[in-house]
Scaffold this motif. Structure first.
Motif, PDB file in Angstrom:
ATOM      1  N   ASP A 162       0.799  -1.220   0.000  1.00 39.74           N
ATOM      2  CA  ASP A 162       0.000   0.000   0.000  1.00 39.74           C
ATOM      3  C   ASP A 162       0.835   1.276   0.000  1.00 39.74           C
ATOM      4  OD1 ASP A 162      -2.149  -1.659   0.028  1.00 39.74           O
ATOM      5  OD2 ASP A 162      -2.717  -1.289   2.124  1.00 39.74           O
ATOM      6  N   ASP A 163       2.130   1.158   0.252  1.00 36.71           N
ATOM      7  CA  ASP A 163       2.990   2.340   0.294  1.00 36.71           C
ATOM      8  C   ASP A 163       3.601   2.556  -1.087  1.00 36.71           C
ATOM      9  OD1 ASP A 163       4.737   4.394   0.774  1.00 36.71           O
ATOM     10  OD2 ASP A 163       5.650   3.495   2.557  1.00 36.71           O
ATOM     11  N   ARG A 164       2.977   3.418  -1.875  1.00 33.39           N
ATOM     12  CA  ARG A 164       3.407   3.628  -3.259  1.00 33.39           C
ATOM     13  C   ARG A 164       4.792   4.252  -3.345  1.00 33.39           C
ATOM     14  NH1 ARG A 164       0.792   0.554  -6.932  1.00 33.39           N
ATOM     15  NH2 ARG A 164      -1.444   0.471  -6.445  1.00 33.39           N
ATOM     16  N   ARG A 165       5.274   4.846  -2.256  1.00 33.47           N
ATOM     17  CA  ARG A 165       6.615   5.437  -2.277  1.00 33.47           C
ATOM     18  C   ARG A 165       7.688   4.369  -2.429  1.00 33.47           C
ATOM     19  NH1 ARG A 165       6.681   8.309   3.338  1.00 33.47           N
ATOM     20  NH2 ARG A 165       5.875   6.214   3.790  1.00 33.47           N
ATOM     21  N   LEU A 166       7.341   3.120  -2.117  1.00 36.02           N
ATOM     22  CA  LEU A 166       8.319   2.041  -2.191  1.00 36.02           C
ATOM     23  C   LEU A 166       8.467   1.473  -3.601  1.00 36.02           C
ATOM     24  CD1 LEU A 166       7.416   0.030   1.042  1.00 36.02           C
ATOM     25  CD2 LEU A 166       9.204   1.756   0.756  1.00 36.02           C
ATOM     26  N   TRP A 167       7.556   1.850  -4.503  1.00 34.79           N
ATOM     27  CA  TRP A 167       7.506   1.195  -5.800  1.00 34.79           C
ATOM     28  C   TRP A 167       7.923   2.130  -6.926  1.00 34.79           C
ATOM     29  CZ3 TRP A 167       6.956  -3.917  -5.679  1.00 34.79           C
ATOM     30  CH2 TRP A 167       6.513  -4.447  -4.471  1.00 34.79           C
ATOM     31  N   SER A 168       8.494   1.552  -7.962  1.00 34.49           N
ATOM     32  CA  SER A 168       8.943   2.335  -9.106  1.00 34.49           C
ATOM     33  C   SER A 168       7.753   2.732  -9.973  1.00 34.49           C
ATOM     34  CB  SER A 168       9.954   1.538  -9.927  1.00 34.49           C
ATOM     35  OG  SER A 168       9.335   0.408 -10.506  1.00 34.49           O
ATOM     36  N   ALA A 169       8.021   3.469 -11.030  1.00 37.12           N
ATOM     37  CA  ALA A 169       6.947   3.951 -11.897  1.00 37.12           C
ATOM     38  C   ALA A 169       6.201   2.822 -12.584  1.00 37.12           C
ATOM     39  CB  ALA A 169       7.526   4.911 -12.943  1.00 37.12           C
ATOM     40  N   ASP A 170       6.856   1.657 -12.737  1.00 37.33           N
ATOM     41  CA  ASP A 170       6.176   0.558 -13.427  1.00 37.33           C
ATOM     42  C   ASP A 170       5.191  -0.185 -12.537  1.00 37.33           C
ATOM     43  OD1 ASP A 170       7.652  -1.143 -11.791  1.00 37.33           O
ATOM     44  OD2 ASP A 170       8.987  -1.815 -13.384  1.00 37.33           O
ATOM     45  N   ARG A 171       5.187   0.120 -11.226  1.00 38.57           N
ATOM     46  CA  ARG A 171       4.260  -0.475 -10.260  1.00 38.57           C
ATOM     47  C   ARG A 171       4.484  -1.975 -10.055  1.00 38.57           C
ATOM     48  NH1 ARG A 171      -1.555   2.110 -12.211  1.00 38.57           N
ATOM     49  NH2 ARG A 171      -0.878   4.268 -12.388  1.00 38.57           N
ATOM     50  N   LEU A 172       5.513  -2.520 -10.657  1.00 44.75           N
ATOM     51  CA  LEU A 172       5.794  -3.947 -10.523  1.00 44.75           C
ATOM     52  C   LEU A 172       7.080  -4.223  -9.758  1.00 44.75           C
ATOM     53  CD1 LEU A 172       4.880  -5.160 -14.117  1.00 44.75           C
ATOM     54  CD2 LEU A 172       3.649  -5.710 -12.005  1.00 44.75           C
ATOM     55  N   HIS A 173       8.001  -3.277  -9.782  1.00 42.73           N
ATOM     56  CA  HIS A 173       9.296  -3.453  -9.115  1.00 42.73           C
ATOM     57  C   HIS A 173       9.471  -2.385  -8.046  1.00 42.73           C
ATOM     58  CE1 HIS A 173       9.903  -5.173 -13.194  1.00 42.73           C
ATOM     59  NE2 HIS A 173      10.514  -6.122 -12.502  1.00 42.73           N
ATOM     60  N   PRO A 174      10.183  -2.700  -6.971  1.00 42.43           N
ATOM     61  CA  PRO A 174      10.477  -1.667  -5.992  1.00 42.43           C
ATOM     62  C   PRO A 174      11.313  -0.558  -6.625  1.00 42.43           C
ATOM     63  CG  PRO A 174      11.004  -3.855  -5.127  1.00 42.43           C
ATOM     64  CD  PRO A 174      10.754  -4.010  -6.597  1.00 42.43           C
ATOM     65  N   GLY A 175      11.102   0.669  -6.159  1.00 42.92           N
ATOM     66  CA  GLY A 175      12.004   1.745  -6.512  1.00 42.92           C
ATOM     67  C   GLY A 175      13.189   1.727  -5.552  1.00 42.92           C
ATOM     68  N   GLU A 176      13.988   2.782  -5.565  1.00 44.96           N
ATOM     69  CA  GLU A 176      15.152   2.800  -4.669  1.00 44.96           C
ATOM     70  C   GLU A 176      14.724   2.638  -3.219  1.00 44.96           C
ATOM     71  OE1 GLU A 176      18.894   5.580  -3.176  1.00 44.96           O
ATOM     72  OE2 GLU A 176      17.529   6.345  -4.726  1.00 44.96           O
ATOM     73  N   ARG A 177      13.681   3.375  -2.800  1.00 45.33           N
ATOM     74  CA  ARG A 177      13.221   3.254  -1.411  1.00 45.33           C
ATOM     75  C   ARG A 177      12.784   1.823  -1.101  1.00 45.33           C
ATOM     76  NH1 ARG A 177      12.483   8.491  -2.256  1.00 45.33           N
ATOM     77  NH2 ARG A 177      12.584   9.949  -0.495  1.00 45.33           N
ATOM     78  N   GLY A 178      12.083   1.207  -2.051  1.00 45.06           N
ATOM     79  CA  GLY A 178      11.617  -0.153  -1.836  1.00 45.06           C
ATOM     80  C   GLY A 178      12.758  -1.141  -1.715  1.00 45.06           C
ATOM     81  N   HIS A 179      13.741  -1.033  -2.604  1.00 44.22           N
ATOM     82  CA  HIS A 179      14.891  -1.934  -2.523  1.00 44.22           C
ATOM     83  C   HIS A 179      15.649  -1.728  -1.211  1.00 44.22           C
ATOM     84  CE1 HIS A 179      15.014  -4.105  -6.324  1.00 44.22           C
ATOM     85  NE2 HIS A 179      14.586  -3.014  -6.935  1.00 44.22           N
ATOM     86  N   ARG A 180      15.774  -0.482  -0.787  1.00 45.99           N
ATOM     87  CA  ARG A 180      16.445  -0.220   0.489  1.00 45.99           C
ATOM     88  C   ARG A 180      15.640  -0.800   1.653  1.00 45.99           C
ATOM     89  NH1 ARG A 180      20.746   2.949   0.715  1.00 45.99           N
ATOM     90  NH2 ARG A 180      21.393   4.063  -1.156  1.00 45.99           N
ATOM     91  N   ALA A 181      14.313  -0.716   1.560  1.00 41.40           N
ATOM     92  CA  ALA A 181      13.473  -1.261   2.630  1.00 41.40           C
ATOM     93  C   ALA A 181      13.589  -2.788   2.690  1.00 41.40           C
ATOM     94  CB  ALA A 181      12.017  -0.850   2.408  1.00 41.40           C
ATOM     95  N   VAL A 182      13.619  -3.442   1.514  1.00 40.00           N
ATOM     96  CA  VAL A 182      13.777  -4.896   1.476  1.00 40.00           C
ATOM     97  C   VAL A 182      15.136  -5.291   2.058  1.00 40.00           C
ATOM     98  CG1 VAL A 182      14.006  -6.906  -0.043  1.00 40.00           C
ATOM     99  CG2 VAL A 182      12.206  -5.216  -0.465  1.00 40.00           C
ATOM    100  N   ALA A 183      16.184  -4.583   1.631  1.00 43.55           N
ATOM    101  CA  ALA A 183      17.528  -4.877   2.152  1.00 43.55           C
ATOM    102  C   ALA A 183      17.574  -4.701   3.661  1.00 43.55           C
ATOM    103  CB  ALA A 183      18.553  -3.968   1.478  1.00 43.55           C
ATOM    104  N   GLY A 184      16.958  -3.633   4.153  1.00 43.34           N
ATOM    105  CA  GLY A 184      16.954  -3.388   5.590  1.00 43.34           C
ATOM    106  C   GLY A 184      16.191  -4.456   6.352  1.00 43.34           C
ATOM    107  N   ALA A 185      15.065  -4.915   5.792  1.00 44.62           N
ATOM    108  CA  ALA A 185      14.271  -5.941   6.459  1.00 44.62           C
ATOM    109  C   ALA A 185      15.028  -7.266   6.518  1.00 44.62           C
ATOM    110  CB  ALA A 185      12.937  -6.115   5.737  1.00 44.62           C
ATOM    111  N   PHE A 186      15.662  -7.650   5.415  1.00 41.62           N
ATOM    112  CA  PHE A 186      16.458  -8.871   5.420  1.00 41.62           C
ATOM    113  C   PHE A 186      17.641  -8.745   6.390  1.00 41.62           C
ATOM    114  CE2 PHE A 186      14.939 -10.641   1.173  1.00 41.62           C
ATOM    115  CZ  PHE A 186      14.491 -11.833   1.724  1.00 41.62           C
TER     116      PHE A 186
END
Length: 276
Positions: A162-186
């Motif tokens: 639900d947090d669109r800030r995490l996703w890139s313009a294509d809506r299918l892949h994380p954007g930079e924030r999303g990739h950083r959030a995934v890395a941080g969670a792992f």
């Protein structure tokens, strides 16, 4: 310490461009794995568009040969977008890959992923069959992650989707924030187990999240190419699935039989895999 990454565009890093190339969550996580006095070897074998068949047939043997201490396997979304989708085959392939890597002594990383139909905002007749397939894939990933003792990240939850800030313009892949959030969670999950000894990845992105205009531009330009590249397989299949969805309400049956059919196939896949 050797970290090997298997999967598709999600793990390749699509959506997070740095220095003219895809970077992504795995590279960000790799920077925080090694502690003082440790040396990290990092190999990303993920390829955009990869299916579970590609991971099982090509990436897994290369990964096993590297004798990793840590191996991530995130795959399945592309399987749901193909007319050849078979949850039983997916379960068997993923089980073989996790077993082969686990036999080397590697700690396994897995993740379930959001439903692409929901992320793209597709109409219900198109979104429902994709969601049904996505639930089946995630159920298999959950079960096999538990079976093989993997460190698992739940990325299909509303906090992520639900947090669109995490996703890139294509809506299918994380954007930079999303990739950083995934890395941080792992990193947090691994640090709890004493497996990440370096600093946690920074959550701060260097680029702002995509605007509505940027998203619309992607859909009108690069998004068109994405659809065309998959139209020979994905679009006809989606239209057939959508037709099936529309037929049931017209017959007064509802979509219950379709859900029941998917649940039966999932139960059979899990039973066969767990007994194997």
């Amino acid at each position: 310490m050797r970290f090997v990454v298997l999967g598709d565009s999600f793990s390749e890093g699509v959506g997070d461009r740095a220095a003219g190339a895809w970077r992504g969550w795995a590279a960000l996580l790799a920077e925080g794995l090694a502690g003082p006095g440790q040396r990290l070897e990092y190999a990303n074998l993920a390829v955009s568009g990869a299916l579970s068949a590609d991971v099982a047939a090509h990436q897994a043997s290369r990964a096993v040969a590297l004798r990793p201490h840590l191996a991530s396997v995130v795959v399945g979304v592309n399987d749901t977008l193909r007319h050849t989708f078979d949850i039983g085959l997916f379960a068997r392939r993923l089980d073989r890959v996790l077993a082969a890597l686990g036999a080397t002594g590697a700690v396994l990383l897995t993740a379930c992923l959001p439903d692409p139909g929901r992320m793209l905002g597709l109409p219900a007749p198109l979104a429902r069959p994709l969601a049904r397939r996505g639930r089946s894939v995630n159920a298999v990933v959950h079960a096999l992650s538990a079976r093989h003792g993997a460190v698992h990240l739940h990325l299909a939850e509303p906090a992520w989707t639900d947090d669109r800030r995490l996703w890139s313009a294509d809506r299918l892949h994380p954007g930079e924030r999303g990739h950083r959030a995934v890395a941080g969670a792992f990193h947090r999950l691994l640090a709890e187990r004493g497996l990440a000894r370096g600093p946690a990845p920074s959550p701060d992105a260097s680029e702002p999240p995509p605007t509505r205009a940027q998203t619309a531009l992607w859909l009108a330009t690069a998004g068109t190419g994405w659809v065309l590249r998959r139209s020979r397989d994905l679009l006809p299949q989606l239209l057939l699935l959508a037709g099936e969805e529309l037929l049931h309400p017209a017959d007064g049956i509802g979509t219950g039989p379709l859900d029941a059919r998917a649940e039966t196939a999932l139960a059979a896949a899990l039973a066969a895999t767990m007994e194997g």
